[in-house]
Design a protein around this motif. Sequence first.
Motif, PDB file in Angstrom:
ATOM      1  N   TRP A  66     -22.147 -35.203  -6.620  1.00 58.34           N
ATOM      2  CA  TRP A  66     -21.173 -35.537  -5.572  1.00 58.34           C
ATOM      3  C   TRP A  66     -19.797 -35.821  -6.175  1.00 58.34           C
ATOM      4  CZ3 TRP A  66     -21.461 -34.888  -0.484  1.00 58.34           C
ATOM      5  CH2 TRP A  66     -20.500 -35.503   0.323  1.00 58.34           C
ATOM      6  N   LYS A  71     -21.661 -30.452  -3.022  1.00 56.63           N
ATOM      7  CA  LYS A  71     -22.057 -31.130  -1.785  1.00 56.63           C
ATOM      8  C   LYS A  71     -23.307 -30.569  -1.116  1.00 56.63           C
ATOM      9  CE  LYS A  71     -17.143 -31.848  -0.814  1.00 56.63           C
ATOM     10  NZ  LYS A  71     -16.655 -30.483  -1.186  1.00 56.63           N
ATOM     11  N   LYS A 106     -30.436 -38.586   0.628  1.00 54.29           N
ATOM     12  CA  LYS A 106     -29.605 -39.131   1.709  1.00 54.29           C
ATOM     13  C   LYS A 106     -29.229 -40.599   1.448  1.00 54.29           C
ATOM     14  CE  LYS A 106     -29.104 -35.671   4.593  1.00 54.29           C
ATOM     15  NZ  LYS A 106     -27.771 -35.126   4.926  1.00 54.29           N
ATOM     16  N   GLN A 109     -26.498 -40.307  -1.295  1.00 53.65           N
ATOM     17  CA  GLN A 109     -25.264 -39.665  -0.802  1.00 53.65           C
ATOM     18  C   GLN A 109     -25.492 -39.152   0.609  1.00 53.65           C
ATOM     19  OE1 GLN A 109     -22.314 -39.683  -1.932  1.00 53.65           O
ATOM     20  NE2 GLN A 109     -22.722 -40.476  -3.990  1.00 53.65           N
ATOM     21  N   GLY A 111     -23.652 -37.953   2.703  1.00 57.04           N
ATOM     22  CA  GLY A 111     -22.898 -36.752   3.053  1.00 57.04           C
ATOM     23  C   GLY A 111     -23.437 -35.480   2.424  1.00 57.04           C
ATOM     24  N   CYS A 113     -25.393 -32.274   1.756  1.00 56.80           N
ATOM     25  CA  CYS A 113     -26.157 -31.321   2.574  1.00 56.80           C
ATOM     26  C   CYS A 113     -27.475 -31.042   1.857  1.00 56.80           C
ATOM     27  CB  CYS A 113     -25.369 -30.026   2.745  1.00 56.80           C
ATOM     28  SG  CYS A 113     -26.295 -28.730   3.555  1.00 56.80           S
TER      29      CYS A 113
END
Length: 323
Positions: A66, A71, A106, A109, A111, A113
């Motif tokens: 990240w 991402k 999750k 991070q 955010g 994907c």
Amino acid sequence: MIRRNRTLRKSPSVRELVAETRPGVDDFIVPLFVTEGTGVKEEISSMPDYYRLSLDNLKKEVNELWALGLKSVLLFVKVPDNLKDEFCSEALNKKGLMVRAIQAVKEAQPGMCVMTDVALDPFSPHGHDGLVKNFEIVNDETLKILSEMSVIHAEAGADFVAPSDMMDGRVAAIRTALENNGFNKTGILAYSAKYASCFYGPFRDALDSAPGFGDKKTYQMDMRNRKEAIKEALDDINEGADIVMVKPAGAYLDIIREVKNAVNVPVAAYQVSGEYAMIKAAAQKGWLNEQAAITESLTAIKRAGADLIASYFAKDFAKLNRE
Ligand code: PBG
């Protein structure tokens, strides 16, 4: 001379100005191998500098990715032998490693994907992507498990499920199952044109998932075929795929371009384990400049038409291109 083609190559500033292809950190999907335990970081023998990670180390890795601007991750699990059975029941364990891995990413991070591999090979004593009956890889029975598996991944928080099994009708089956269970925001990244390839060898070391009998040629594509790739991609889109993928990448650049020209959804390409291993091995011998080979191979994949690239070199690429 009326035209001198070297004019547009004469200096770095001019070359930058006219460069057509620029793979960026945003294009990458990072494949990650997850294993049970704590504090585990096992190097994969045929993939130098690439590791199987336990959940705690997975979180650390995800934080590093990240921070580098990466991402998206694509998760694969290594299942212990004692949990593999004919029915691939561990694939449907709601407390299984994949579910915990999705949650771990999750947690680390929110955010990020998260994409998940959907296929039965890590769960099968046979190492095949579908259920096996009388030495046959059976299609329709497999779809039920893939669909249930996808719903479990979606429930755990996966943003995309990525069926890599090459069974017929799996995208439609998965899409229906997701809709019926209220997961209408979960995407499907379909491995649409996945060829039966020797370049998956190191991956099968990573997951200890080499086929116990035969090969995967009754479901993965024949390397000699090009038109079939378009058919596969269009079928998957009709069945509800959000993104289609070509795999491997390096030996199939023509296929990436064909698919890119034929579809209006994003096209992904997977630079697979064998492609990674070849560059690593040559670099270790001093026969190739590793950084140059990374940049050149990834740029070629992008130039061929890939919008997204799954690659074990994603992190190296991000480091090389850090602002
Ligand atoms: C299996 C799967 C494979 C890969 C991704 N998912 C191997 C196979 O089909 O045997 C290969 C990835 C790689 O080689 O990096 N469903």
